[in-house]
Design an enzyme around this catalytic site. Sequence first.
Site, short mmCIF file in Angstrom:
data_model
loop_
_atom_site.label_atom_id
_atom_site.label_comp_id
_atom_site.label_asym_id
_atom_site.label_seq_id
_atom_site.Cartn_x
_atom_site.Cartn_y
_atom_site.Cartn_z
N THR A 326 0.86 -1.19 0.00
CA THR A 326 0.00 0.00 0.00
C THR A 326 0.89 1.24 0.00
O THR A 326 1.88 1.30 0.73
CB THR A 326 -0.95 0.02 1.22
OG1 THR A 326 -1.76 -1.16 1.17
CG2 THR A 326 -1.88 1.22 1.20
N PHE A 328 1.19 5.15 0.75
CA PHE A 328 0.59 6.20 1.59
C PHE A 328 1.19 7.56 1.22
O PHE A 328 2.36 7.64 0.84
CB PHE A 328 0.88 5.94 3.08
CG PHE A 328 0.23 4.70 3.62
CD1 PHE A 328 0.77 3.43 3.38
CD2 PHE A 328 -0.92 4.79 4.40
CE1 PHE A 328 0.16 2.29 3.90
CE2 PHE A 328 -1.53 3.66 4.91
CZ PHE A 328 -0.99 2.40 4.65
O1 LIG Z 1 -7.40 -0.47 7.94
C1 LIG Z 1 -6.19 -0.24 8.00
O2 LIG Z 1 -5.44 -0.86 8.75
C2 LIG Z 1 -5.64 0.81 7.17
O3 LIG Z 1 -4.59 1.32 7.48
C3 LIG Z 1 -6.37 1.17 5.92
C4 LIG Z 1 -5.90 0.40 4.70
C5 LIG Z 1 -6.49 1.04 3.41
O4 LIG Z 1 -7.26 1.97 3.46
O5 LIG Z 1 -6.13 0.54 2.34
C6 LIG Z 1 -4.43 0.49 4.62
C7 LIG Z 1 -3.69 -0.52 4.17
C8 LIG Z 1 -4.29 -1.78 3.68
O6 LIG Z 1 -4.33 -1.65 2.28
C9 LIG Z 1 -5.66 -1.98 4.17
C10 LIG Z 1 -6.37 -0.97 4.72
#
Ligand SMILES: O=C(O)C(=O)C[C@]1(C(=O)O)C=C[C@@H](O)C=C1
Length: 446
Positions: A326, A328
């Site tokens: 992911t 950010f």
């Molecule tokens: O729910 C979490 O733990 C988050 O940090 C959010 C979140 C997102 O929005 O994509 C962040 C990383 C992962 O992809 C899954 C969820």
Amino acid sequence: MVEVTARAMAMLHSCAPATGWGYGDTSLLRKSSSDSSLRKDLPNPSFTPIKRKELKKGDVCCRAAYTSGDVNNLPTSGTSYSDQNASGNRSAQWQSSCAVLSSQWASTQLEEEKGISDVPTIHENTDFEVPARDLLTLPKPLSITDLSLQPRHGSQLRVAYQGVPGAYSEAAASKAYPNCEAVPCEQFDAAFQAVELWLVDRAVLPIENSLGGSIHRNYDLLLRHRLHIVGEVQLAVHHCLMALPGVQTSELKRVVSHQQALAQCEHTLSKLGVTREAVDDTAGAAQFIAAHGLRDTAAVASSRAAEIYGLNILADGIQDDSDNVTRFLMLAREPIIPRTDRPFKTSIVFTLEEGPGVLFKALAVFALRNINLTKIESRPQRKRPLRVVDDTNSGTAKYFDYLFYIDFEASMADPRAQNALGHLQEFATFLRVLGSYPMDVTPCQP
Ligand SMILES: O=C(O)C(=O)C[C@]1(C(=O)O)C=C[C@@H](O)C=C1
């Protein structure tokens, strides 16, 4: 070099419609009436840029909008959507409607009994290594409906993230700003507002995932708020299936998690044959199971969430692909000074008039300067989702209006990037630089 930096900073601070320049030194950027096909900043092109005289009927609208000042209700120089909606008592409305609270160390039960939260006390040491038995003392996420506290000024950087302790976003905040004080927020919106109201110094929010795709909500919020992207951080996301101690996989009827996490574990969850429910964040799902003692429910979350909320890991690495990353964004009130001594990315958002080849032309401004694009995303323009086009030959057609978000590999201190945006602005109806920031080139370890 000084001049290049000044141009770059002017562009970063700008939020200009293509029809009216918001840049500090317009002469440096605007190519006045010169034909873009004769641009001096371009290298000997390997293919001929589209010339103005080649424009067909549909393309004419670009020129019309260029001179008409029509910016489709998009933010004008120095404003945001919220400014445009604002009236005289804007300030008061803003303060009350988007008030955000800082970390609150009070039990949920106590708040419910009182019907209203006490004015929260900010805890000096937000240490998230909390054993499961201390669940009630975990910091309460910020909410946009809470009342605001004065921002705190201290040496430790305060970084807002969405979710509760144990969320991947918290890990991303720590990776982006080691030793920061990570401040949980209920919604993405609250994280944006926490920065705007000086309650925190930065926000770290997910924008895209290698399996699940874009987090559209944050694209929309980037435009609605006036924060700047000052960095990016990529995090390897390793999901675990977890339940209360003693619960077997065969006893499960339901799995709860963030919808992105559920999507990233599609294979495993389909095989389990249980119902899925989306909640605000992964760690929040684990917290929910622990707080309510749910024996028929599992969560998809990080191993850290299992540790914090006292859950047992039933399966590890359940994402569809082991390479699950992911990305950010790091957001701040002010942009950073772009540099050229290390790899930089720049993120922009723009709109175009309808017409054949207009998007092609927009993308060509980067290709012509050998600038690599890393992401393109389109989002509907909420204030103008549909445009009716009256054509007497074929009746009345409806076009969808889109915002285009692009990330490209160049710093705003690089003249190639400045010239590309100067070129784009000749026919874009709106253009805003969301940020120019160092690329995350570190390994994606959690
Ligand atoms: O729910 C979490 O733990 C988050 O940090 C959010 C979140 C997102 O929005 O994509 C962040 C990383 C992962 O992809 C899954 C969820």
